[in-house]
Design an enzyme around this catalytic site. Structure first.
Site, PDB file in Angstrom:
ATOM      1  N   SER A 200     -13.174 103.163 -53.570  1.00 55.85           N
ATOM      2  CA  SER A 200     -13.848 103.536 -53.918  1.00 55.85           C
ATOM      3  C   SER A 200     -16.103 103.791 -53.485  1.00 55.85           C
ATOM      4  O   SER A 200     -15.886 102.659 -52.456  1.00 55.85           O
ATOM      5  CB  SER A 200     -13.935 102.690 -55.615  1.00 55.85           C
ATOM      6  OG  SER A 200     -12.851 103.370 -56.060  1.00 55.85           O
ATOM      7  N   GLN A 201     -16.489 104.384 -53.912  1.00 53.80           N
ATOM      8  CA  GLN A 201     -18.162 104.604 -53.588  1.00 53.80           C
ATOM      9  C   GLN A 201     -18.689 103.299 -53.856  1.00 53.80           C
ATOM     10  O   GLN A 201     -18.551 103.088 -54.982  1.00 53.80           O
ATOM     11  CB  GLN A 201     -18.509 105.564 -54.082  1.00 53.80           C
ATOM     12  CG  GLN A 201     -19.875 105.802 -53.852  1.00 53.80           C
ATOM     13  CD  GLN A 201     -20.589 107.017 -54.646  1.00 53.80           C
ATOM     14  OE1 GLN A 201     -19.325 107.882 -55.289  1.00 53.80           O
ATOM     15  NE2 GLN A 201     -21.524 107.510 -54.833  1.00 53.80           N
TER      16      GLN A 201
END
Length: 214
Positions: free
Chosen positions: A65-66
């Site tokens: 994930s970011q």
């Protein structure tokens, strides 16, 4: 094992500053981002991108994930040291490491066998010890260890799985991205045995939460 250099550490400081600029205020969450060698959670060919605020592919068609998304979910979760936290979707293990840095007792489930095996080995090499790392269907949660102070779902869920609601302590918080194509980050707070309060934040994009069809 690849190295974690002073250059990497400098890049993490910059990443934490960028995430703070985007609105993350929790110092403990920012410290976790500064501490965790995110480049080691990614394929070496993506290492140059590790400290950009972007999601990147990992094994089994999943993504890491970011960093902003990880920080946002973690901040909304409000983790205290010693909290029992159920994580649905171990993935690369980066979010797991963030929870461990915050002093949580982490119980994590991963649906993809290849990813589960790889991450389980890798996290222990890095020294992040989850209380439980399991392979299985996240929709079912972990009734044997429930109830949990906090629940975090790291994949897009088309609906809120009922077993997860029942495994949340009264006074507990669950953060889950809900929706099919894009997801609305949703906070569920359990106010009593029967009462849940829902707060919606903005839209985020996640890989889908897979339900075990077997």
């Amino acid at each position: 094992m690849r190295k974690d250099t002073i250059k990497h550490q400098g890049k993490r400081q910059q990443l934490a500053a960028l995430v703070a600029e985007k609105g993350i205020r929790d110092e403990k969450v920012l410290d976790a981002i500064k501490a965790i060698p995110r480049h080691l959670f990614m394929d070496s060919s993506f290492e140059d991108h590790a400290y950009q605020d972007k999601a990147f592919p990992i094994a089994a068609d999943q993504t890491i994930s970011q960093p902003y998304t990880v920080a946002f979910q973690t901040e909304v979760l409000q983790v205290s040291k010693g909290d029992m936290v159920l994580e649905i979707g171990t993935g690369s293990g980066y979010q797991t490491a963030v929870l461990c840095e915050l002093g949580a007792k982490v119980y994590s489930i991963e649906r993809q066998l290849e990813l589960f095996k790889k991450t389980k080995l890798f996290l222990s090499k890095l020294g992040y010890r989850a209380r439980y790392l399991g392979f299985g269907d996240g929709y079912k949660g972990l009734p044997d260890y429930a109830p949990f102070d906090r629940i975090i779902v790291t994949a897009g869920a088309p609906f809120i799985p009922k077993p997860l609601l029942s495994q949340l302590k009264v006074g507990g918080r669950m953060v889950i991205p809900v929706g099919k194509d894009s997801q609305v980050m949703t906070l569920i707070e359990r106010k009593s045995k029967t009462e849940f309060q829902k707060t919606e934040f903005g839209e985020f994009r996640f890989v889908p939460l897979l339900e075990d069809k077997n």
